[in-house]
Scaffold this active site. Structure first.
Site, PDB file in Angstrom:
ATOM      1  N   THR A 222       0.849  -1.187   0.000  1.00  0.00           N
ATOM      2  CA  THR A 222       0.000   0.000   0.000  1.00  0.00           C
ATOM      3  C   THR A 222       0.886   1.240   0.000  1.00  0.00           C
ATOM      4  O   THR A 222       1.805   1.367   0.796  1.00  0.00           O
ATOM      5  CB  THR A 222      -0.940   0.011   1.214  1.00  0.00           C
ATOM      6  N   ASP A 254      -5.851   0.185   7.449  1.00  0.00           N
ATOM      7  CA  ASP A 254      -6.687  -0.881   8.008  1.00  0.00           C
ATOM      8  C   ASP A 254      -7.992  -1.009   7.238  1.00  0.00           C
ATOM      9  O   ASP A 254      -8.496  -2.123   7.019  1.00  0.00           O
ATOM     10  CB  ASP A 254      -6.987  -0.615   9.480  1.00  0.00           C
TER      11      ASP A 254
END
Length: 307
Positions: A222, A254
């Site tokens: 990411t 998350d």
């Protein structure tokens, strides 16, 4: 026992959010603009994101024997998360002081508390839950030995595993990492784990390829506003992020992990699940807070046309 879509094994925290103009230097007191409390912890965040999207989510975690623990349990139940795997420990509940500046960047401290009581023995008490799920999701705010045991049990019963190595730990055992299906660091964690620079996309790609060369099946890096890089033995592909005006990036990673887990467990291909997880995370950064910034499936549908 009914099969869950996603089983999250991990942490929960109470987030103590302070919105600041700048960080104080040593010995200095600085007035902050705003303060709020919310529910967080990487494990809980990922579980809530998947549940908000409609997955049947189970959670194995430990809360403290205090008011924060009571609030956490009520929050999980309100999110329709199966809490039969959530125990009450002897230590205080986990807490996370978080400082967010005007650029939406954040700095976070964590006090693990009862999360450290999530031991391998606890997992042995919930073998049926581990066996009866489509995907297990792990992070690193609990003891590494617990994650290793979870991977061992998952491999034994043929259950795929996603490991989000956050926060990064240089002591992470690569033998266990090779046995997970998805390994998803951000670029900072990737640099810590490989010892390689990750400033440019080329550097990130080389570092991710290093992990694949070591036997990791799928590396999902990411990269904030740039998106996510998927690297495997046969693939190197950047899935672009959705461009938005970020207000607060806390918990965005998350939300991405939880959303990817949901979409993948529902049968989507990896690139499609990554695209949809990017879209989900983009909504969260336009709102303040952690779990309270996570949209429902209905809100996502209203924001994006089906693709």
């Amino acid at each position: 026992m009914k099969k869950s879509d996603v089983l999250v094994i991990g942490s929960n925290m109470i987030d103590l959010m302070t919105y600041i103009k700048r960080m104080p230097v040593a010995g200095e007191t600085v007035e902050a603009d705003d303060f709020s409390m919310g529910f967080g912890g990487k494990g809980a965040n990922q579980a809530v994101a998947a549940a908000r999207l409609g997955s049947q989510v189970s959670f194995i975690s430990m809360v403290g024997n205090d008011s924060f623990g009571e609030q956490q349990l009520a929050n999980f139940k309100a999110a329709n998360i199966d809490v039969s795997g959530v125990g009450i420990g002897h230590k205080s509940s986990g807490a996370a002081p978080i400082f967010v500046d005007p650029t939406a960047d954040n700095r976070i401290l964590i006090v693990k508390g009862a999360n450290n009581e999530l031991t391998p023995a606890v997992l042995d008490e919930h073998l049926e839950m581990i066996q009866n799920t489509k995907l297990i999701v792990l992070q690193q705010e609990i003891p590494l030995e617990t994650n290793y045991h979870a991977i061992d049990l998952a491999n034994r019963h043929g259950v795929p595993v996603l490991l989000n190595p956050a926060p990064a730990n240089k002591q992470l055992d690569m033998e266990h990492v090779r046995r997970v299906d998805f390994f998803s660091p951000n670029e900072t964690e990737l640099a810590t784990l490989t010892g390689l620079p990750t400033e440019s996309m080329d550097e990130i790609s080389r570092a991710a390829q290093r992990l694949v060369d070591m036997g990791v099946k799928n590396v999902l890096v990411t990269i904030g506003s740039r998106g996510v890089l998927w690297v495997s033995a046969t693939t190197s592909r950047l899935i672009d992020a959705v461009k938005v005006a970020a207000v607060d990036t806390t918990g965005a990673g998350d939300s991405f992990i939880g959303a990817f887990a949901h979409y993948y467990a529902q049968g989507e291909t990896v690139p499609k699940a990554l695209q949809h997880a990017n879209e989900y995370a983009a909504i969260t950064v336009t709102r303040r807070g952690t779990q309270k910034s996570y949209p429902t499936a209905k809100e996502v549908a209203a924001m994006y046309q089906p693709s």
